[in-house]
Design an enzyme around this catalytic site. Structure first.
Site, PDB file in Angstrom:
ATOM      1  N   ARG A  31       8.664 -16.154   5.787  1.00 32.87           N
ATOM      2  CA  ARG A  31       8.128 -15.813   4.461  1.00 32.87           C
ATOM      3  C   ARG A  31       7.837 -14.308   4.354  1.00 32.87           C
ATOM      4  NH1 ARG A  31       4.044 -13.086   2.274  1.00 32.87           N
ATOM      5  NH2 ARG A  31       2.599 -13.965   3.794  1.00 32.87           N
ATOM      6  N   ASP A  32       6.820 -13.859   5.048  1.00 32.32           N
ATOM      7  CA  ASP A  32       6.396 -12.452   4.917  1.00 32.32           C
ATOM      8  C   ASP A  32       7.480 -11.520   5.438  1.00 32.32           C
ATOM      9  OD1 ASP A  32       4.876 -10.225   4.507  1.00 32.32           O
ATOM     10  OD2 ASP A  32       3.262 -10.752   5.867  1.00 32.32           O
ATOM     11  N   HIS A 224      -4.116 -10.467  10.549  1.00 32.18           N
ATOM     12  CA  HIS A 224      -2.724 -10.304  10.106  1.00 32.18           C
ATOM     13  C   HIS A 224      -2.438  -8.805  10.030  1.00 32.18           C
ATOM     14  CE1 HIS A 224       0.627 -11.697   7.232  1.00 32.18           C
ATOM     15  NE2 HIS A 224       0.638 -10.373   7.119  1.00 32.18           N
ATOM     16  N   HIS A 226       0.118  -5.377  10.255  1.00 29.59           N
ATOM     17  CA  HIS A 226       1.445  -4.767  10.179  1.00 29.59           C
ATOM     18  C   HIS A 226       1.432  -3.567  11.137  1.00 29.59           C
ATOM     19  CE1 HIS A 226       3.332  -6.723   6.516  1.00 29.59           C
ATOM     20  NE2 HIS A 226       2.186  -7.363   6.700  1.00 29.59           N
ATOM     21  N   CYS A 257       5.889  -5.482   2.584  1.00 26.52           N
ATOM     22  CA  CYS A 257       5.451  -6.132   1.343  1.00 26.52           C
ATOM     23  C   CYS A 257       6.119  -5.370   0.210  1.00 26.52           C
ATOM     24  CB  CYS A 257       3.934  -6.092   1.203  1.00 26.52           C
ATOM     25  SG  CYS A 257       3.392  -6.741  -0.392  1.00 26.52           S
ATOM     26  N   ASN A 266       5.607  -6.716  10.010  1.00 31.19           N
ATOM     27  CA  ASN A 266       4.460  -7.401  10.606  1.00 31.19           C
ATOM     28  C   ASN A 266       4.543  -7.191  12.110  1.00 31.19           C
ATOM     29  OD1 ASN A 266       3.258  -9.532   8.455  1.00 31.19           O
ATOM     30  ND2 ASN A 266       5.447  -9.288   8.119  1.00 31.19           N
TER      31      ASN A 266
END
Ligand code: HMG
Ligand code: MG
Length: 324
Positions: A31-32, A224, A226, A257, A266
């Site tokens: 997803r990300d 989370h 990056h 993003c 990430n």
């Protein structure tokens, strides 16, 4: 599976006293990671990626996003991905949803867990989800209520926790307001996103201690990071030292993003798992199997992936003439 790195001798100081014996890896690559890739991966390759990561031992994975495909074209096949995954009973599969339409799509596609998301910064909310912070919280009140009524589990993200691409510094009060706002809706866990990868270790300690002091329990928080500026593993170490037990990461270090200019990948799952194994922390993930998946993925995307462990592994295999 041997989950223990040979050099995992326990230190004699108490520097690592609060580090948990086991950490839950929450994989966000499909997803990300993929939401920001230039090359759009075909659905069958996304399914291969998800199943490969799960076969390597990851037990929590975000597989897609039921957002408007005009905003995130790379995940327009969300329904096919959600329907196509061969699910394992002991694995939690989740998908991002921005509103009721997303929740309905996710439910229809058989998702049992979803994640809602918003930023600690007002401008990022307007750019990323076209809503103010207050409007986002009111939308999610309805979405989370409905998801819980349908028997689903709901995770939440607060992004731009350590800095915003539009506003710069983000005040702890703004983080606390959104964190409590989301937790009060009934999400089971809040993931704290360093969306543009600006955080540094002392800041991580300051923010995490602030959240814990405000009454949020340790087991409701995930981190989370990056790795935009190379600080992700250092930041994770601080979070572990404070007792955090859930770490988000993306295979290969995929991602960014689309609404956070300059945000790069990430933190890579391989790099996190390698470090945790070295520290004697169990993850249940088999690194050899995981790195075989990321090596393949790199070929599918036609580019080198940022994971340091992957690079080292590929170099090692080339040196000794061993297939990856
Ligand atoms: P909007 O345009 O304000 O929404 O978008 P709207 O309700 O006014 O609807 C406008 C149009 O969108 C309509 O279509 C709707 O049908 C459609 P039209 O009439 O123009 O043909 N629409 C949808 N279509 C498909 N699925 C839906 C949906 N909802 C409305 N669910 C919206 C608002 C939130 C939908 C939009 O802004 C959006 O999709 N944003 C998502 C952007 C995104 O995914 N960004 C990346 C997220 S990653 C992140 O935030 C950080 C995180 O990864 C943590 C970290 O890394 O730090 C979580
Ligand atoms: Mg991210």
């Amino acid at each position: 599976m041997n989950d223990q790195h040979p050099s995992s001798a326990r230190a004699t100081t108490d520097l690592f006293e609060a580090v948990p014996a086991e950490v839950s890896i929450y994989e966000v690559g499909p997803r990300d990671g993929l939401q920001n890739e230039k090359a759009i991966l075909p659905t069958d390759r996304k399914l291969e990626l998800i199943e490969g990561v799960v076969d390597a031992g990851v037990r929590r994975i975000e597989i897609t996003s039921f957002v408007d495909p005009k905003w995130i074209p790379a995940l327009a096949d969300h329904t096919e991905v959600a329907r196509g995954v061969h699910r394992k009973a002991d694995v939690a599969y989740s998908a991002l949803v921005p509103n009721m339409r997303g929740l309905d799509g996710a439910s229809r596609a058989g998702m049992q867990e979803v994640a809602v998301f918003m930023a600690a910064s007002e401008t990022h909310n307007r750019k990323n989800i076209n809503r103010s912070t207050e409007e986002a919280l009111s939308t999610y009140r309805v979405v989370v209520d409905e998801a819980l009524a349908r028997g689903m589990r709901v995770r939440g993200y607060v992004s731009c926790v350590y800095g915003c691409p539009y506003e710069g510094t983000v005040a702890l009060d703004a983080v606390l307001r959104v964190a409590h706002g989301l937790l009060e809706l009934g999400i089971y866990e809040l993931s704290l996103g360093d969306t543009i990868g600006v955080g540094t270790p002392r800041q991580i300690e300051y923010v995490l201690r602030g959240l814990l002091r405000s009454g949020i329990a340790l087991d409701r928080l995930a981190v989370h990071f990056h790795d935009t500026r190379g600080t992700a593993l250092a930041n994770i170490t601080v979070a572990l030292q404070l007792g955090i037990r859930t770490v988000d990461s993306a295979i290969g270090g995929l991602g960014g993003c689309p609404y956070a200019p300059g945000a790069s990948g990430n933190v890579a799952t391989e790099d996190v798992v390698y470090m945790l194994q070295g520290m004697g922390v169990r993850t249940g993930v088999d690194l050899d199997r995981l790195v075989a998946v990321s090596a393949k993925l790199s070929g599918y995307l036609g580019r080198e992936l940022p994971s340091k462990y992957l690079k080292a592994h590929l170099g090692h295999c080339a040196r000794i003439g061993r297939p990856v």
